[in-house]
Design a protein around this motif. Sequence first.
Motif, mmCIF file in Angstrom:
data_model
loop_
_atom_site.group_PDB
_atom_site.id
_atom_site.type_symbol
_atom_site.label_atom_id
_atom_site.label_comp_id
_atom_site.label_asym_id
_atom_site.label_seq_id
_atom_site.Cartn_x
_atom_site.Cartn_y
_atom_site.Cartn_z
ATOM 1 N N ILE A 12 20.006 46.232 -27.110
ATOM 2 C CA ILE A 12 19.239 45.756 -25.958
ATOM 3 C C ILE A 12 19.315 44.229 -25.886
ATOM 4 C CG2 ILE A 12 16.910 45.510 -24.996
ATOM 5 C CD1 ILE A 12 16.372 48.403 -25.939
ATOM 6 N N ALA A 13 19.220 43.540 -27.020
ATOM 7 C CA ALA A 13 19.334 42.081 -27.031
ATOM 8 C C ALA A 13 20.704 41.650 -26.526
ATOM 9 C CB ALA A 13 19.078 41.538 -28.440
ATOM 10 N N SER A 14 21.737 42.344 -26.941
ATOM 11 C CA SER A 14 23.095 42.037 -26.492
ATOM 12 C C SER A 14 23.240 42.262 -24.982
ATOM 13 C CB SER A 14 24.092 42.900 -27.257
ATOM 14 O OG SER A 14 25.389 42.674 -26.807
ATOM 15 N N THR A 15 22.653 43.341 -24.494
ATOM 16 C CA THR A 15 22.683 43.629 -23.058
ATOM 17 C C THR A 15 21.949 42.543 -22.273
ATOM 18 O OG1 THR A 15 22.786 46.001 -23.479
ATOM 19 C CG2 THR A 15 22.059 45.327 -21.291
ATOM 20 N N LEU A 16 20.771 42.136 -22.760
ATOM 21 C CA LEU A 16 20.031 41.068 -22.109
ATOM 22 C C LEU A 16 20.850 39.777 -22.062
ATOM 23 C CD1 LEU A 16 16.381 41.448 -23.448
ATOM 24 C CD2 LEU A 16 17.172 41.765 -21.104
ATOM 25 N N LYS A 17 21.514 39.458 -23.162
ATOM 26 C CA LYS A 17 22.325 38.236 -23.210
ATOM 27 C C LYS A 17 23.444 38.292 -22.173
ATOM 28 C CE LYS A 17 24.773 35.119 -26.259
ATOM 29 N NZ LYS A 17 25.064 34.732 -27.614
ATOM 30 N N SER A 18 24.100 39.436 -22.041
ATOM 31 C CA SER A 18 25.171 39.593 -21.054
ATOM 32 C C SER A 18 24.645 39.451 -19.632
ATOM 33 C CB SER A 18 25.842 40.961 -21.209
ATOM 34 O OG SER A 18 26.493 41.058 -22.435
ATOM 35 N N VAL A 19 23.532 40.110 -19.345
ATOM 36 C CA VAL A 19 22.966 40.068 -17.996
ATOM 37 C C VAL A 19 22.513 38.652 -17.647
ATOM 38 C CG1 VAL A 19 21.058 40.888 -16.549
ATOM 39 C CG2 VAL A 19 22.333 42.497 -17.952
ATOM 40 N N VAL A 20 21.812 38.001 -18.569
ATOM 41 C CA VAL A 20 21.340 36.634 -18.318
ATOM 42 C C VAL A 20 22.532 35.695 -18.148
ATOM 43 C CG1 VAL A 20 20.096 34.675 -19.306
ATOM 44 C CG2 VAL A 20 19.109 36.958 -19.428
ATOM 45 N N GLY A 21 23.593 35.901 -18.918
ATOM 46 C CA GLY A 21 24.798 35.095 -18.770
ATOM 47 C C GLY A 21 25.398 35.221 -17.387
ATOM 48 N N GLU A 22 25.422 36.429 -16.855
ATOM 49 C CA GLU A 22 25.944 36.644 -15.500
ATOM 50 C C GLU A 22 25.016 36.051 -14.439
ATOM 51 O OE1 GLU A 22 28.919 37.712 -14.630
ATOM 52 O OE2 GLU A 22 29.415 37.972 -16.745
#
Length: 87
Positions: A12-22
């Motif tokens: 979930i942390a990795s997913t959040l990082k990807s989404v916030v990056g986009e």
Amino acid sequence: METGMDEVRNRIASTLKSVVGEMTAGSHIIEVSYVQGEKTTIYKISLPQEYRGKLIGAGGRNISSLRQILTAMSANHGFRAIIDLVV
């Protein structure tokens, strides 16, 4: 079992990082960490000041939507999660 939940929290942390990056035009200086409580996990998002406005969005709509998605992901695995923007 706890190792499995740690894996879920890391995903979930990795997913959040990807989404916030986009959402922030691919900002490379994003950190997402979490602190695990008994029933609640706090995901801490740290990013440069100049990108916070894009993450929050007009009227807070972007961050509210991200929080709803996080709630759905965590509830599916049986725990509560919240987002904390690190200033």
